[in-house]
Write a protein that holds these residues in place. Structure first.
Motif, PDB file in Angstrom:
ATOM      1  N   TYR A   1       0.822  -1.217   0.000  1.00 11.70           N
ATOM      2  CA  TYR A   1       0.000   0.000   0.000  1.00 11.70           C
ATOM      3  C   TYR A   1       0.853   1.263   0.000  1.00 11.70           C
ATOM      4  N   ASN A   2       1.786   1.322  -0.948  1.00  8.78           N
ATOM      5  CA  ASN A   2       2.670   2.481  -1.160  1.00  8.78           C
ATOM      6  C   ASN A   2       3.600   2.795   0.010  1.00  8.78           C
ATOM      7  N   GLN A   3       3.778   1.855   0.919  1.00 13.57           N
ATOM      8  CA  GLN A   3       4.689   2.029   2.052  1.00 13.57           C
ATOM      9  C   GLN A   3       5.831   1.030   1.901  1.00 13.57           C
ATOM     10  N   ILE A   4       7.073   1.515   1.912  1.00 10.31           N
ATOM     11  CA  ILE A   4       8.220   0.609   1.813  1.00 10.31           C
ATOM     12  C   ILE A   4       8.339  -0.162   3.120  1.00 10.31           C
ATOM     13  N   ILE A   5       8.271  -1.483   3.003  1.00 11.98           N
ATOM     14  CA  ILE A   5       8.333  -2.353   4.179  1.00 11.98           C
ATOM     15  C   ILE A   5       9.580  -3.237   4.179  1.00 11.98           C
ATOM     16  N   GLY A   6      10.365  -3.129   3.111  1.00 10.00           N
ATOM     17  CA  GLY A   6      11.586  -3.914   3.031  1.00 10.00           C
ATOM     18  C   GLY A   6      12.365  -3.579   1.785  1.00 10.00           C
ATOM     19  N   PHE A   7      13.593  -4.087   1.717  1.00  2.14           N
ATOM     20  CA  PHE A   7      14.409  -3.865   0.529  1.00  2.14           C
ATOM     21  C   PHE A   7      15.562  -4.855   0.488  1.00  2.14           C
TER      22      PHE A   7
ATOM     23  N   PHE B   1      24.099  -6.722   0.063  1.00  2.00           N
ATOM     24  CA  PHE B   1      24.558  -6.019   1.266  1.00  2.00           C
ATOM     25  C   PHE B   1      23.522  -6.099   2.370  1.00  2.00           C
ATOM     26  N   GLY B   2      22.267  -6.138   1.987  1.00  2.00           N
ATOM     27  CA  GLY B   2      21.217  -6.181   2.993  1.00  2.00           C
ATOM     28  C   GLY B   2      19.903  -6.672   2.430  1.00  2.00           C
ATOM     29  N   LEU B   3      19.213  -7.440   3.237  1.00  2.00           N
ATOM     30  CA  LEU B   3      17.850  -7.874   2.972  1.00  2.00           C
ATOM     31  C   LEU B   3      17.078  -7.527   4.236  1.00  2.00           C
ATOM     32  N   ASP B   4      16.330  -6.445   4.175  1.00  2.00           N
ATOM     33  CA  ASP B   4      15.656  -5.883   5.354  1.00  2.00           C
ATOM     34  C   ASP B   4      14.147  -5.995   5.208  1.00  2.00           C
TER      35      ASP B   4
ATOM     36  N   HIS C   1       8.188 -13.092   8.160  1.00  2.00           N
ATOM     37  CA  HIS C   1       7.584 -14.441   8.119  1.00  2.00           C
ATOM     38  C   HIS C   1       6.296 -14.459   7.306  1.00  2.00           C
ATOM     39  N   GLN C   2       6.257 -13.610   6.272  1.00  2.00           N
ATOM     40  CA  GLN C   2       5.099 -13.572   5.379  1.00  2.00           C
ATOM     41  C   GLN C   2       5.522 -13.758   3.920  1.00  2.00           C
ATOM     42  N   GLY C   3       6.763 -14.187   3.703  1.00  2.00           N
ATOM     43  CA  GLY C   3       7.243 -14.471   2.353  1.00  2.00           C
ATOM     44  C   GLY C   3       7.820 -13.282   1.603  1.00  2.00           C
ATOM     45  N   ILE C   4       7.905 -12.128   2.242  1.00  2.00           N
ATOM     46  CA  ILE C   4       8.402 -10.934   1.556  1.00  2.00           C
ATOM     47  C   ILE C   4       9.898 -11.038   1.286  1.00  2.00           C
ATOM     48  N   ALA C   5      10.651 -11.523   2.249  1.00  2.00           N
ATOM     49  CA  ALA C   5      12.097 -11.692   2.048  1.00  2.00           C
ATOM     50  C   ALA C   5      12.356 -12.691   0.915  1.00  2.00           C
ATOM     51  N   ILE C   6      11.549 -13.723   0.830  1.00  2.00           N
ATOM     52  CA  ILE C   6      11.689 -14.708  -0.246  1.00  2.00           C
ATOM     53  C   ILE C   6      11.428 -14.046  -1.598  1.00  2.00           C
ATOM     54  N   LYS C   7      10.395 -13.229  -1.675  1.00  2.00           N
ATOM     55  CA  LYS C   7      10.095 -12.526  -2.936  1.00  2.00           C
ATOM     56  C   LYS C   7      11.240 -11.601  -3.342  1.00  2.00           C
TER      57      LYS C   7
END
Length: 162
Positions: free
Chosen positions: A52-58, A90-93, A100-106
């Motif tokens: 929803y247009n909010q950066i939650i990871g990178f 360098f980073g997966l944040d 634990h919702q699959g975002i890091a995997i994506k």
């Protein structure tokens, strides 16, 4: 969950810095100036996850010719070699409420696909011991304790060869 992965932009700098400071201790976290340098130097391999247009990871990383990451790379974005052999991470944040919702995997799969599309030999990263199984699921191989002393932590060299 509706997640959009896109290339990071300079306009994202404040939010990226906030996410990093939330996810890593101060001794390990990159600062705003370092992120600005990364975005100016290798934004093609810097991706954000939005909800929803909010950066939650990178996820982000330079390209180099060596098969391991040295600590100097975290501070000197200009060591990036656009035609290099290995895509670094360098980073997966991921913000705590979204873990634990699959975002890091994506994000990881997106970076791997990007590295393959740019004809890299593989992807390299360092991680803490508890995260080795997470990276193993993508095919990364643990090459043991890293020479990195970044932030005073013990890191492990991981490599995924294509």
């Amino acid at each position: 969950m509706n997640i959009i992965i896109r290339q990071a932009q300079l306009d994202d700098l404040d939010r990226i810095t906030f996410v990093e400071s939330t996810c890593f201790p101060q001794t390990e976290a990159a600062n705003k100036t370092q992120f600005q340098q990364r975005l100016l130097t290798f934004k093609e391999s810097f991706f954000v996850a939005e909800h929803y247009n909010q950066i939650i990871g990178f996820i982000n990383g330079a390209v180099i010719d060596e098969p391991t990451i040295s600590d100097i790379l975290f501070k000197q974005a200009d060591l990036h070699k656009p035609s290099g052999t290995y895509q670094t991470i360098f980073g997966l944040d991921i913000m705590p409420d979204y873990r634990h919702q699959g975002i890091a995997i994506k994000l990881m799969n997106h970076m791997i696909d990007y590295a393959k599309s740019t004809k890299r030999k593989g992807v390299i990263l360092t991680c803490k011991e508890n995260l080795i199984p997470f990276y193993n699921q993508f095919g990364y191989v643990n090459h043991g304790i890293s020479e990195s002393i970044h932030g005073g932590a013990i890191w492990y060299d991981m490599i995924l060869l294509f």
